[in-house]
Design a protein around this motif. Structure first.
Motif, PDB file in Angstrom:
ATOM      1  N   UNK A  35      41.909  70.404  75.093  1.00  0.00           N
ATOM      2  CA  UNK A  35      41.061  69.365  74.521  1.00  0.00           C
ATOM      3  C   UNK A  35      40.663  68.329  75.568  1.00  0.00           C
ATOM      4  N   UNK A  36      41.519  68.060  76.528  1.00  0.00           N
ATOM      5  CA  UNK A  36      41.134  67.172  77.635  1.00  0.00           C
ATOM      6  C   UNK A  36      40.031  67.820  78.470  1.00  0.00           C
ATOM      7  N   UNK A  37      40.113  69.146  78.640  1.00  0.00           N
ATOM      8  CA  UNK A  37      39.066  69.857  79.371  1.00  0.00           C
ATOM      9  C   UNK A  37      37.751  69.814  78.593  1.00  0.00           C
ATOM     10  N   UNK A  38      37.811  69.998  77.267  1.00  0.00           N
ATOM     11  CA  UNK A  38      36.602  69.871  76.446  1.00  0.00           C
ATOM     12  C   UNK A  38      35.994  68.478  76.586  1.00  0.00           C
ATOM     13  N   UNK A  39      36.837  67.477  76.577  1.00  0.00           N
ATOM     14  CA  UNK A  39      36.364  66.102  76.742  1.00  0.00           C
ATOM     15  C   UNK A  39      35.715  65.918  78.116  1.00  0.00           C
ATOM     16  N   UNK A  40      36.315  66.510  79.138  1.00  0.00           N
ATOM     17  CA  UNK A  40      35.751  66.418  80.485  1.00  0.00           C
ATOM     18  C   UNK A  40      34.383  67.116  80.553  1.00  0.00           C
ATOM     19  N   UNK A  41      34.234  68.247  79.853  1.00  0.00           N
ATOM     20  CA  UNK A  41      32.944  68.922  79.800  1.00  0.00           C
ATOM     21  C   UNK A  41      31.903  67.993  79.163  1.00  0.00           C
ATOM     22  N   UNK A  42      32.281  67.378  78.056  1.00  0.00           N
ATOM     23  CA  UNK A  42      31.369  66.451  77.366  1.00  0.00           C
ATOM     24  C   UNK A  42      31.002  65.296  78.268  1.00  0.00           C
ATOM     25  N   UNK A  43      31.984  64.733  78.950  1.00  0.00           N
ATOM     26  CA  UNK A  43      31.724  63.587  79.808  1.00  0.00           C
ATOM     27  C   UNK A  43      30.848  63.936  81.014  1.00  0.00           C
ATOM     28  N   UNK A  44      31.055  65.124  81.557  1.00  0.00           N
ATOM     29  CA  UNK A  44      30.317  65.503  82.761  1.00  0.00           C
ATOM     30  C   UNK A  44      28.925  66.054  82.456  1.00  0.00           C
TER      31      UNK A  44
END
Length: 70
Positions: A57-66
């Motif tokens: 979920x942190x990786x998903x958040x990073x995808x969204x942020x980037x």
């Protein structure tokens, strides 16, 4: 383990198709973001340890942020 941000970049690159025909680079990247996100959601099962699910979920958040809203 690599950071969620590094994993986000790696996964999007992995799932981004080569630019072919009418597909622009931006369209290919959007497909890569979508495929990487779906991949993370699919591998995040209830039986997956909490630490791994948190990382996904942190990786998903990073995808969204980037890549989100660009």
């Amino acid at each position: 383990m690599i950071t969620p941000e590094e994993n986000a970049t790696r996964l999007v690159q992995k799932f981004t198709p080569s630019v072919l025909g009418e597909l622009t680079t931006k369209q290919a990247q959007v497909l890569g973001v979508l495929a990487a996100s779906i991949h993370l959601i699919e591998i995040c099962k209830p039986e997956t340890p909490v630490e791994e699910r948190t990382y996904y979920f942190e990786t998903l958040s990073a995808i969204k942020n980037k890549y989100g809203n660009k």
